[in-house]
Motif scaffolding. Structure first.
Motif, mmCIF file in Angstrom:
data_model
loop_
_atom_site.group_PDB
_atom_site.id
_atom_site.type_symbol
_atom_site.label_atom_id
_atom_site.label_comp_id
_atom_site.label_asym_id
_atom_site.label_seq_id
_atom_site.Cartn_x
_atom_site.Cartn_y
_atom_site.Cartn_z
ATOM 1 N N ALA A 19 0.849 -1.195 0.000
ATOM 2 C CA ALA A 19 0.000 0.000 0.000
ATOM 3 C C ALA A 19 0.884 1.244 0.000
ATOM 4 N N THR A 20 0.414 2.288 -0.678
ATOM 5 C CA THR A 20 1.175 3.535 -0.742
ATOM 6 C C THR A 20 0.327 4.700 -0.255
ATOM 7 N N GLN A 21 1.002 5.700 0.300
ATOM 8 C CA GLN A 21 0.341 6.909 0.798
ATOM 9 C C GLN A 21 0.574 8.025 -0.212
ATOM 10 N N ARG A 22 -0.518 8.612 -0.695
ATOM 11 C CA ARG A 22 -0.413 9.670 -1.710
ATOM 12 C C ARG A 22 0.407 10.837 -1.186
ATOM 13 N N GLY A 23 1.269 11.362 -2.050
ATOM 14 C CA GLY A 23 2.143 12.456 -1.658
ATOM 15 C C GLY A 23 1.770 13.786 -2.285
ATOM 16 N N TYR A 24 0.641 13.839 -2.988
ATOM 17 C CA TYR A 24 0.286 15.059 -3.712
ATOM 18 C C TYR A 24 -1.223 15.098 -3.960
ATOM 19 N N GLY A 25 -1.703 16.252 -4.363
ATOM 20 C CA GLY A 25 -3.078 16.401 -4.826
ATOM 21 C C GLY A 25 -4.117 16.513 -3.730
ATOM 22 N N GLU A 26 -5.349 16.541 -4.179
ATOM 23 C CA GLU A 26 -6.495 16.718 -3.291
ATOM 24 C C GLU A 26 -6.592 15.607 -2.238
ATOM 25 N N TYR A 27 -6.174 14.427 -2.589
ATOM 26 C CA TYR A 27 -6.296 13.291 -1.669
ATOM 27 C C TYR A 27 -4.959 12.908 -1.049
ATOM 28 N N LYS A 28 -4.074 13.881 -0.913
ATOM 29 C CA LYS A 28 -2.757 13.697 -0.300
ATOM 30 C C LYS A 28 -2.914 13.039 1.075
ATOM 31 N N ASP A 29 -2.025 12.152 1.389
ATOM 32 C CA ASP A 29 -1.957 11.417 2.655
ATOM 33 C C ASP A 29 -2.912 10.235 2.754
ATOM 34 N N GLY A 30 -3.847 10.093 1.806
ATOM 35 C CA GLY A 30 -4.704 8.910 1.799
ATOM 36 C C GLY A 30 -3.926 7.708 1.286
ATOM 37 N N TRP A 31 -4.323 6.531 1.722
ATOM 38 C CA TRP A 31 -3.639 5.301 1.317
ATOM 39 C C TRP A 31 -4.367 4.656 0.156
ATOM 40 N N GLU A 32 -3.582 4.073 -0.749
ATOM 41 C CA GLU A 32 -4.142 3.512 -1.973
ATOM 42 C C GLU A 32 -3.263 2.382 -2.486
ATOM 43 N N PHE A 33 -3.786 1.692 -3.479
ATOM 44 C CA PHE A 33 -2.978 0.749 -4.228
ATOM 45 C C PHE A 33 -2.343 1.553 -5.351
ATOM 46 N N PRO A 34 -1.032 1.401 -5.560
ATOM 47 C CA PRO A 34 -0.353 2.252 -6.533
ATOM 48 C C PRO A 34 -0.843 2.003 -7.956
ATOM 49 N N GLY A 35 -0.722 3.037 -8.771
ATOM 50 C CA GLY A 35 -1.134 2.939 -10.163
ATOM 51 C C GLY A 35 -1.356 4.322 -10.730
ATOM 52 N N GLY A 36 -2.146 4.399 -11.782
ATOM 53 C CA GLY A 36 -2.398 5.703 -12.377
ATOM 54 C C GLY A 36 -3.253 5.613 -13.614
ATOM 55 N N LYS A 37 -3.342 6.743 -14.297
ATOM 56 C CA LYS A 37 -4.234 6.880 -15.454
ATOM 57 C C LYS A 37 -3.814 5.982 -16.610
ATOM 58 N N ILE A 38 -4.836 5.495 -17.291
ATOM 59 C CA ILE A 38 -4.634 4.718 -18.512
ATOM 60 C C ILE A 38 -4.569 5.716 -19.661
ATOM 61 N N GLU A 39 -3.465 5.707 -20.378
ATOM 62 C CA GLU A 39 -3.266 6.638 -21.489
ATOM 63 C C GLU A 39 -4.009 6.144 -22.732
ATOM 64 N N PRO A 40 -4.382 7.065 -23.640
ATOM 65 C CA PRO A 40 -5.043 6.649 -24.890
ATOM 66 C C PRO A 40 -4.190 5.621 -25.649
ATOM 67 N N GLY A 41 -4.830 4.569 -26.123
ATOM 68 C CA GLY A 41 -4.145 3.529 -26.874
ATOM 69 C C GLY A 41 -3.435 2.492 -26.020
ATOM 70 N N GLU A 42 -3.530 2.614 -24.708
ATOM 71 C CA GLU A 42 -2.846 1.727 -23.779
ATOM 72 C C GLU A 42 -3.864 0.768 -23.167
ATOM 73 N N THR A 43 -3.486 -0.494 -22.984
ATOM 74 C CA THR A 43 -4.354 -1.413 -22.253
ATOM 75 C C THR A 43 -4.171 -1.147 -20.756
ATOM 76 N N PRO A 44 -5.137 -1.542 -19.937
ATOM 77 C CA PRO A 44 -4.956 -1.378 -18.487
ATOM 78 C C PRO A 44 -3.707 -2.095 -17.971
ATOM 79 N N GLU A 45 -3.404 -3.271 -18.523
ATOM 80 C CA GLU A 45 -2.209 -4.011 -18.102
ATOM 81 C C GLU A 45 -0.942 -3.239 -18.448
ATOM 82 N N GLU A 46 -0.885 -2.656 -19.650
ATOM 83 C CA GLU A 46 0.271 -1.854 -20.043
ATOM 84 C C GLU A 46 0.402 -0.634 -19.139
ATOM 85 N N ALA A 47 -0.735 -0.025 -18.813
ATOM 86 C CA ALA A 47 -0.728 1.173 -17.957
ATOM 87 C C ALA A 47 -0.168 0.863 -16.575
ATOM 88 N N ILE A 48 -0.575 -0.250 -15.998
ATOM 89 C CA ILE A 48 -0.133 -0.537 -14.633
ATOM 90 C C ILE A 48 1.358 -0.861 -14.595
#
Length: 128
Positions: A19-48
């Motif tokens: 688990a990771t703790q967000r270091g930026y943005g509106e939800y800073k300090d909240g805990w999450e599973f790491p990852g991020g936005k899926i870019e156009p033309g990218e599969t979710p697996e490629e994105a992760i």
């Protein structure tokens, strides 16, 4: 409402989940599973794989989709594909997060999860 599509890595190793703790943005300090936005033309697996390489300098292998979480935050709708992942390298470097922890079944609720991630915890318990 704006829709944000992301992929999240549920990295499990030795009976613990990462688990990771967000270091930026509106939800800073909240805990999450790491990852991020899926870019156009990218599969979710490629994105992760890309996101984990960028954020943690780590190599992972997506094993399977656990769930797709749909969650309405105040300013947007989050659609999050959550993948069970295997860590291919032991080295993890926090580049964008405040902190990180390996959590076992008994410590899953020891952190303050972001609302969208919280919905996954009971499913993850069954994987540990």
């Amino acid at each position: 409402m704006k829709i944000v599509r992301v992929a999240a890595a549920v990295i499990i190793d030795k009976g613990r989940v990462f688990a990771t703790q967000r270091g930026y943005g509106e939800y800073k300090d909240g805990w999450e599973f790491p990852g991020g936005k899926i870019e156009p033309g990218e599969t979710p697996e490629e994105a992760i794989v890309r996101e984990i390489r960028e954020e943690l300098e780590a190599e992972i292998e997506p094993v399977r989709l656990i769930d797709t979480v749909e969650y309405d935050y105040p300013g947007f709708h989050l659609s999050m594909d959550c993948f069970l992942c295997r860590l291919k390298s032991e080295n993890i470097v926090l580049k964008e997060h405040e902190a990180a922890r390996w959590l076992d079944k008994s410590s899953l609720y020891d952190v303050e999860w972001l609302p969208a991630d919280l919905g996954l915890i009971e499913k993850i318990k069954t994987l540990l």
